[in-house]
Design an enzyme around this catalytic site. Structure first.
Site, PDB file in Angstrom:
ATOM      1  N   LYS A  40       0.131  -0.982   0.160  1.00  8.47           N
ATOM      2  CA  LYS A  40       0.246   0.038   0.510  1.00  8.47           C
ATOM      3  C   LYS A  40       1.306   0.960  -0.029  1.00  8.47           C
ATOM      4  CE  LYS A  40      -3.122  -2.227   3.056  1.00  8.47           C
ATOM      5  NZ  LYS A  40      -3.173  -2.751   4.968  1.00  8.47           N
ATOM      6  N   GLY A  41       2.166   1.183   0.722  1.00  6.24           N
ATOM      7  CA  GLY A  41       3.139   2.047   0.325  1.00  6.24           C
ATOM      8  C   GLY A  41       3.232   3.270  -0.523  1.00  6.24           C
ATOM      9  N   GLU A  96       7.340   2.839  -6.147  1.00  3.01           N
ATOM     10  CA  GLU A  96       7.239   2.288  -5.347  1.00  3.01           C
ATOM     11  C   GLU A  96       7.971   3.767  -4.182  1.00  3.01           C
ATOM     12  OE1 GLU A  96       6.664  -0.240  -3.019  1.00  3.01           O
ATOM     13  OE2 GLU A  96       7.815  -2.165  -3.280  1.00  3.01           O
ATOM     14  N   ASP A  97       7.227   3.690  -2.761  1.00  2.92           N
ATOM     15  CA  ASP A  97       7.660   3.791  -1.897  1.00  2.92           C
ATOM     16  C   ASP A  97       9.483   4.003  -1.343  1.00  2.92           C
ATOM     17  OD1 ASP A  97       7.138   1.911  -0.542  1.00  2.92           O
ATOM     18  OD2 ASP A  97       6.133   2.640   1.112  1.00  2.92           O
ATOM     19  N   LYS A 128      17.012   2.746   0.196  1.00  3.10           N
ATOM     20  CA  LYS A 128      18.179   1.776   1.369  1.00  3.10           C
ATOM     21  C   LYS A 128      18.882   1.652   0.970  1.00  3.10           C
ATOM     22  CE  LYS A 128      15.469   2.257   5.671  1.00  3.10           C
ATOM     23  NZ  LYS A 128      14.637   1.740   6.487  1.00  3.10           N
ATOM     24  N   VAL A 150      11.667   4.617   8.726  1.00  3.24           N
ATOM     25  CA  VAL A 150      11.121   6.142   8.575  1.00  3.24           C
ATOM     26  C   VAL A 150       9.734   5.789   8.252  1.00  3.24           C
ATOM     27  CG1 VAL A 150      13.129   7.346   7.333  1.00  3.24           C
ATOM     28  CG2 VAL A 150      11.809   5.314   5.635  1.00  3.24           C
ATOM     29  N   ASP A 156       4.152   2.871   7.034  1.00  4.55           N
ATOM     30  CA  ASP A 156       3.867   2.798   7.978  1.00  4.55           C
ATOM     31  C   ASP A 156       4.707   2.670   8.730  1.00  4.55           C
ATOM     32  OD1 ASP A 156       3.191   0.598   6.656  1.00  4.55           O
ATOM     33  OD2 ASP A 156       2.406  -0.247   8.555  1.00  4.55           O
TER      34      ASP A 156
HETATM   35  C1  PRP Z   1       7.514  -1.904   2.033  1.00  7.99           C
HETATM   36  C2  PRP Z   1       7.953  -1.363   0.735  1.00  7.99           C
HETATM   37  C3  PRP Z   1       8.204  -2.542  -0.381  1.00  7.99           C
HETATM   38  C4  PRP Z   1       8.730  -3.147   0.254  1.00  7.99           C
HETATM   39  C5  PRP Z   1      10.622  -2.895   0.296  1.00  7.99           C
HETATM   40  O1  PRP Z   1       6.133  -2.507   1.623  1.00  7.99           O
HETATM   41  O2  PRP Z   1       6.382  -0.859   0.313  1.00  7.99           O
HETATM   42  O3  PRP Z   1       7.373  -2.633  -1.266  1.00  7.99           O
HETATM   43  O4  PRP Z   1       8.777  -2.842   1.648  1.00  7.99           O
HETATM   44  O5  PRP Z   1      11.411  -3.445   0.168  1.00  7.99           O
HETATM   45  P1  PRP Z   1      12.297  -4.264   0.042  1.00  7.99           P
HETATM   46  O6  PRP Z   1      13.024  -3.812  -0.944  1.00  7.99           O
HETATM   47  O7  PRP Z   1      12.965  -4.537   0.666  1.00  7.99           O
HETATM   48  O8  PRP Z   1      11.837  -5.817  -0.762  1.00  7.99           O
HETATM   49  P2  PRP Z   1       6.024  -3.453   2.690  1.00  7.99           P
HETATM   50  O9  PRP Z   1       5.828  -4.991   2.835  1.00  7.99           O
HETATM   51  O10 PRP Z   1       5.887  -2.751   4.502  1.00  7.99           O
HETATM   52  O11 PRP Z   1       3.766  -3.270   2.957  1.00  7.99           O
HETATM   53  P3  PRP Z   1       3.625  -1.850   2.786  1.00  7.99           P
HETATM   54  O12 PRP Z   1       3.346  -1.311   1.549  1.00  7.99           O
HETATM   55  O13 PRP Z   1       1.796  -2.732   2.308  1.00  7.99           O
HETATM   56  O14 PRP Z   1       4.188  -0.805   3.840  1.00  7.99           O
END
Ligand code: PRP
Length: 177
Positions: A40-41, A96-97, A128, A150, A156
Site C-alpha cells: 500500500k505504501g 514504490e515508496d 536504502k 521511516v 507505515d
Molecule cells: C515495503 C515497501 C516495499 C518493500 C520494500 O512494503 O513498500 O514494497 O517493503 O522492501 P524490500 O526492498 O526489502 O523488498 P511493505 O511490505 O511494508 O508493505 P506496505 O507497502 O503495505 O507498507
C-alpha cells in the site's frame, strides 16, 4: 510514546516528485505510460507522481506479502494481487515508496518482464542502498536515506502514520537500541 523526527520535508518531497515527473515525461515523450503501484505504501507517491507526468497515464496496482520476518529470513515474496490488465507491449513504471533489500522489486520485475512489456522502469521515492540484498537499482529515485525506520507519505508502522505529509524517522522505545 513514539517520537517522530522529520527527515524529508513536504517541500523537499514535492520538489523531488516534480523533478521525477519531468524526467519521466521527457523520457517517454509522446507515449503512454502505465504506473503500477505496489500496495500500500506507494499509493501517495503514485498519486502525486502521476500528476507531475504530462503524458497519457494509466494506473494499476499489485500487492505482495507484507514486510515481515518471514521475508527477511527466507527472501520469499508472495503475490497477493496481480495487475488487472496485461502489461504486454506497454511502457511500465513500477512505483514504490521505498527500495530496501530489493527482494520485492526483484520479484516483481522478473514477474512483469515475463509478460514482455515494451519498457519496464522503477520509480522509488526512497532508497536504502545499504540494505540491498539483490543487485537492483531504481531508474527514478528520489532520496537515498540511511538505515533508519521511516514513516509518513505512505510508509507505515503497523499501518499508522501513512498520512503524515513529511517523511519522518520513528524513534520509539521499541525501535531504539
Ligand atoms: C515495503 C515497501 C516495499 C518493500 C520494500 O512494503 O513498500 O514494497 O517493503 O522492501 P524490500 O526492498 O526489502 O523488498 P511493505 O511490505 O511494508 O508493505 P506496505 O507497502 O503495505 O507498507
Amino acid at each position: 510514546m513514539d517520537k517522530l523526527r522529520v527527515l524529508i520535508t513536504r517541500r523537499q518531497i514535492a520538489a523531488k516528485v516534480a523533478e521525477l515527473g519531468a524526467r519521466i515525461s521527457a523520457d517517454f515523450a509522446g507515449e503512454p505510460v502505465l504506473l503500477i503501484g505496489v500496495l500500500k505504501g506507494a499509493t501517495i507517491f503514485l498519486a502525486d507522481l502521476a500528476r507531475q507526468i504530462e503524458l497519457d497515464v494509466s494506473f494499476d496496482f499489485i500487492a505482495v506479502s507484507s514486510y515481515g520476518s518471514a521475508k527477511r529470513q527466507s527472501g520469499e515474496v508472495r503475490l497477493v494481487k496481480d495487475v488487472d490488465h496485461s502489461v504486454e507491449g506497454k511502457n511500465i513504471i513500477l512505483v514504490e515508496d521505498i527500495l530496501d533489500t530489493g527482494l520485492t522489486l526483484t520479484y516483481l520485475t522478473n514477474l512483469l518482464q515475463a509478460h514482455r512489456p515494451k519498457a519496464l522502469k522503477i520509480a522509488a521515492l526512497l532508497d536504502k542502498v545499504s540494505r540491498r540484498m539483490e543487485p537492483i537499482r531504481g531508474d527514478y529515485v528520489g532520496f537515498q536515506i540511511p538505515d533508519e525506520f521511516v514513516v509518513g507519505y505512505g510508509l507505515d508502522f503497523a499501518e499508522h502514520y501513512r498520512n503524515l505529509r513529511d517523511i519522518c524517522v520513528l524513534e520509539s522505545d521499541s525501535n531504539t537500541a
